[in-house]
Design an enzyme around this catalytic site. Structure first.
Site, mmCIF file in Angstrom:
data_model
loop_
_atom_site.group_PDB
_atom_site.id
_atom_site.type_symbol
_atom_site.label_atom_id
_atom_site.label_comp_id
_atom_site.label_asym_id
_atom_site.label_seq_id
_atom_site.Cartn_x
_atom_site.Cartn_y
_atom_site.Cartn_z
ATOM 1 N N HIS A 1 37.629 30.139 47.606
ATOM 2 C CA HIS A 1 38.959 29.929 47.035
ATOM 3 C C HIS A 1 39.145 28.428 46.909
ATOM 4 C CE1 HIS A 1 40.292 33.901 49.103
ATOM 5 N NE2 HIS A 1 39.587 34.117 48.018
ATOM 6 N N SER B 1 37.454 30.776 52.488
ATOM 7 C CA SER B 1 38.700 30.201 51.993
ATOM 8 C C SER B 1 38.969 28.944 52.811
ATOM 9 C CB SER B 1 39.811 31.235 52.099
ATOM 10 O OG SER B 1 40.950 30.822 51.406
ATOM 11 N N ASP C 1 41.401 38.385 51.750
ATOM 12 C CA ASP C 1 40.333 38.643 50.785
ATOM 13 C C ASP C 1 39.001 38.770 51.528
ATOM 14 O OD1 ASP C 1 39.310 39.008 48.243
ATOM 15 O OD2 ASP C 1 39.116 36.865 47.814
#
Lengths: 194, 270
Positions: free
Chosen positions: A45, A18, A138
């Protein structure tokens, strides 16, 4: 469980990241060997603008083929597949790719957990999951599933990661033993043999 | 967790019992959603799950609603709607009467988006929007035209990016947590259950939209559904797919040409 003969590649590396992970990947990609005998899937992401900028950026840093994943793509060794924006990326038993536009997971689509757990169900102990920098939780659950299925889990050193939260969280939840900097991560991927 | 062979057995039971055929669905995604349902409903084992599934039609409808993907938003992929406005509607405007089919419309957000751009182009009065889904429950929601207020900011942003020039909030009445869309939009919509797997062509259209449905199907089922669309399109009609779907590799591809910009819209050549 793993039906080895049915798949197009025997081993897979899935990398999740991310915020701050782009830098790590740009360090890793030039170091990957050109004859990598594995499939590589990257789940990042990012914003929902579907353009080729990320694919082109990555392709400029590696001699491997880089492409945005399309549904029903058959995994090929030496190719890096990037999860498309706004879709979850899953693995089928035959080693082909599937896309899914269902609800976000951990506020994310694509979600790293979704790809990690789906890949673990197909590749079992032949899967390596790598989690990079990020500010989201995540990936931590997905790593637990990879581990449970006998796969290998590796996390970017939170001290090196631009945003430590995601790798730190995964380490805390999963008792991860392998923690490395980006350069070493590339070496590790290179050392996975067929 | 449901084992792969248990899922296969369940799909066959469902087909035999209810006539719903999920055997052509891609397994990774279907497995994930069936598993999530299994966990959410707190089943102890597969046998209990199977028994519950086969004993009640109402429960089965609930299952269908939960395991099919019903995530959608208005003006999803705004660039796509901009293309509809600028390139496709001017062509449709030349017809005396416009028939559009939203196949797999889910809760209807895309149908309302279409009605809005037709209205802004002055075409809604001569249009009819057929909206179908295999899932009865989502159609009821679509028909009601009531959507969560929490979605309106995203919908409104998408609307602006699609080239909308009006005040988006003018299309609905805010009512606590819900937005009720103007009846003048839904007056031109016809809702009906239709299963792309098993039901046949029911009309001819100038535009068919089926976005983010084919990604859940295997190649064979995709091919069958594309043939169904081909039979349901007028000559020179348009077929619109999701941003990661394509006619490439399909048997009908030679008879279609993709429009010039990169949006996933194809025109039937004859």
């Amino acid at each position: 469980m793993e039906k080895k003969a049915l798949r197009s590649v025997q081993k897979l590396v899935v990398i999740g990241g991310s915020s701050g992970s782009l830098e790590a990947l740009l360090t890793m990609l030039p170091k990957l060997r050109a004859d990598l005998p594995l499939g590589v899937v990257i789940v990042l992401h990012r914003n929902n603008q579907s353009d080729n900028a990320l694919v082109e950026l990555f392709a400029s840093r590696t001699s491997l083929i880089v492409k945005e994943a399309d549904e029903k793509d058959i995994l090929k060794a030496g190719t890096i597949y990037i999860a498309p924006p706004d879709y979850h990326l899953l693995l089928e038993q035959d080693g082909s790719l599937s896309l899914d536009a269902s609800a976000k997971v951990n506020f994310s689509r694509p979600s790293i957990d979704v790809t990690f757990s789906s890949a673990a169900a197909v590749f079992g102990k032949y899967l390596t999951g790598i989690l990079l920098s990020g500010a989201n939780s995540d990936g931590a659950n997905g790593m637990a599933i990879i581990k449970k299925k006998g796969g290998r889990i590796i996390v970017q050193d939170p001290n090196e990661a631009l945003v430590a939260y995601m790798p730190a969280r995964a380490i805390k939840e999963n008792d991860v033993e392998e923690v490395f900097g980006a350069l070493e991560l590339a070496e590790l991927i290179n050392s996975i043999s067929n | 967790m449901i084992a792969p062979d248990e899922l296969e057995a369940l799909l066959l039971d469902i087909l035999e019992h209810y006539g719903y055929d999920f055997t052509g669905y891609s397994r990774a995604s279907l497995t994930r959603r069936v598993h999530a349902f299994f966990v959410k409903e707190r089943f102890k084992n597969y046998a209990a799950f199977r028994e519950r599934m086969l004993e009640s039609n109402i429960y089965f409808i609930h299952f269908v609603e939960e395991v099919t993907v019903n995530v959608t938003e208005m003006f999803r992929d705004p660039g796509f709607y901009k293309t509809l406005r600028e390139n496709i509607l001017p062509v449709l405007a030349t017809y005396p009467f416009i028939r559009i089919w939203h196949a797999g419309c889910s809760t209807g957000e895309e149908v309302y988006s279409m009605a809005i751009i037709l209205k802004e182009a002055g075409l809604l009065q001569k249009s009819l929007l057929y909206a179908t889904d295999l899932n009865q429950r989502v159609l009821e929601k679509a028909k009601a035209g009531i959507f969560p207020m929490s979605q309106m900011r995203l919908n409104s942003e998408n609307y602006l990016h699609s080239g909308g020039r009006q005040e988006f909030s003018g299309y609905y009445t805010a009512n606590y947590n819900f937005a009720r869309f103007d009846k003048s939009l839904s007056d031109k919509m016809v809702f009906s259950t239709h299963n792309l797997v098993s039901d046949s062509s029911f009309n001819e259209f100038q535009l068919i939209l089926c976005r983010n449905v084919l990604i859940y199907f295997d190649r064979e089922l995709q091919a069958r559904v594309l043939q169904l669309f081909d039979r349901s399109l007028d000559s020179l009609g348009f077929l619109a797919l999701g941003s990661k779907e394509s006619l490439k590799f399909s048997a009908i591809a030679p008879y279609y040409s993709q429009i010039e910009n990169k949006e996933k819209i194809w025109r039937k050549k004859r």
